[in-house]
Design an enzyme around this catalytic site. Structure first.
Site, PDB file in Angstrom:
ATOM      1  N   GLY A   1       0.782  -1.240   0.000  1.00 44.57           N
ATOM      2  CA  GLY A   1       0.000   0.000   0.000  1.00 44.57           C
ATOM      3  C   GLY A   1       0.808   1.281   0.000  1.00 44.57           C
TER       4      GLY A   1
ATOM      5  N   ASN B   1       1.601   3.123  -2.674  1.00 45.45           N
ATOM      6  CA  ASN B   1       0.923   4.086  -3.559  1.00 45.45           C
ATOM      7  C   ASN B   1      -0.281   4.699  -2.858  1.00 45.45           C
ATOM      8  OD1 ASN B   1       1.952   4.417  -6.458  1.00 45.45           O
ATOM      9  ND2 ASN B   1       2.204   2.222  -6.088  1.00 45.45           N
TER      10      ASN B   1
ATOM     11  N   HIS C   1       0.618   0.694 -13.467  1.00 49.50           N
ATOM     12  CA  HIS C   1       1.405  -0.479 -13.846  1.00 49.50           C
ATOM     13  C   HIS C   1       2.882  -0.073 -13.925  1.00 49.50           C
ATOM     14  CE1 HIS C   1       2.107  -4.404 -15.590  1.00 49.50           C
ATOM     15  NE2 HIS C   1       2.904  -3.805 -16.456  1.00 49.50           N
TER      16      HIS C   1
HETATM   17  C1  GRF Z   1       3.260  -1.142  -7.632  1.00 46.89           C
HETATM   18  O1  GRF Z   1       4.505  -1.387  -8.191  1.00 46.89           O
HETATM   19  C2  GRF Z   1       2.210  -0.998  -8.702  1.00 46.89           C
HETATM   20  O2  GRF Z   1       2.700  -0.435  -9.876  1.00 46.89           O
HETATM   21  C3  GRF Z   1       1.771  -2.406  -8.951  1.00 46.89           C
HETATM   22  O3  GRF Z   1       1.822  -3.026  -7.688  1.00 46.89           O
HETATM   23  C4  GRF Z   1       2.739  -2.357  -6.846  1.00 46.89           C
HETATM   24  C5  GRF Z   1       2.013  -1.965  -5.612  1.00 46.89           C
HETATM   25  O4  GRF Z   1       2.851  -1.414  -4.631  1.00 46.89           O
HETATM   26  N1  GRF Z   1       0.474  -2.436  -9.591  1.00 46.89           N
HETATM   27  P1  GRF Z   1       2.218  -0.730  -3.363  1.00 46.89           P
HETATM   28  O5  GRF Z   1       1.287  -1.741  -2.710  1.00 46.89           O
HETATM   29  O6  GRF Z   1       1.487   0.497  -3.817  1.00 46.89           O
HETATM   30  O7  GRF Z   1       3.368  -0.386  -2.466  1.00 46.89           O
END
Ligand code: GRF
Length: 202
Positions: A13, A15, A111
């Site tokens: 999590g 992001n 992505h």
């Molecule tokens: C990120 O690299 C995103 O691009 C991909 O999954 C990962 C998630 O990371 N879809 P986080 O859970 O946001 O740390």
């Protein structure tokens, strides 16, 4: 007017955390809801620390699929919350066609590659193994395919000096955090349209 954003996560999590933190920092009028398919997701604790409401989809077995009960539960959560945007942030389930149809152009994904290169799983490893010198991240709308929906925005990352997949992932992740926030803001607070595969802001 206050906007509503649902963020779907399965794990770390980072992001999600950065989207919420940056929104707080800029005093954006957004109500967040964090939805996870995994009760153990590290991101749930991060959301709680930020005082953001969280919900776990309960009726799910392990894996990529969303069973009928899980799908119904997700639809109910979304109906009750009525989001302006649904952001997938490391959500490790295939979104069922019913949900996509209902919320088309409201569901967005990030992505970790420059699509259409390196679709699917382990995009950073694919890029590293291939030996590309530039990779990056892509924010796109969800359609019925895997990582095929209309591209909203992308950022390049120089990975020519990276010595491991982990290094590649970290370099890209830093850009992901910036890009996802910029795109969320633009989708919520500016005018845009989609013509064929082209997304225009104006
Ligand atoms: C990120 O690299 C995103 O691009 C991909 O999954 C990962 C998630 O990371 N879809 P986080 O859970 O946001 O740390």
């Amino acid at each position: 007017m206050e906007k509503k954003v649902a963020i779907l996560i399965s794990g770390r999590g980072s992001n999600m955390e950065s989207l919420i933190n940056l929104s707080f920092k800029e005093n954006l009028k957004i109500e967040f809801l964090v939805v996870s398919d995994n009760p153990e997701a590290e991101g749930l604790k991060k959301a709680e620390k930020l005082n953001v409401k969280t919900i776990v989809i309960k009726n799910l077995k392990k894996g990529w699929k969303m069973e009928r009960e899980g799908e119904e539960e997700l639809l109910k959560i979304l109906k009750d919350f009525s989001p302006d945007l649904i952001l997938l942030a490391g959500f490790m389930r295939i979104i069922p066609p019913n949900v996509i149809e209902k919320y088309y152009l409201k569901i967005v994904n990030i992505h970790p590659s420059l699509l259409p290169s390196f679709k699917g799983k382990d995009a950073q490893k694919q890029a590293f193994d291939y030996g590309v010198k530039v990779s990056g991240c892509t924010v796109h709308f969800i359609d019925m395919g895997v990582d095929t929906g209309p591209i909203i925005d992308q950022r390049c990352v120089d990975i020519s000096k990276a010595k491991s997949v982990e290094e590649v992932s970290n370099l890209i992740l830093e850009k992901e955090h910036q890009l996802y926030f910029e795109v969320m803001k633009k989708l919520l607070f500016s005018k845009w349209k989609v013509e064929n595969r082209n997304v225009y802001f104006y």
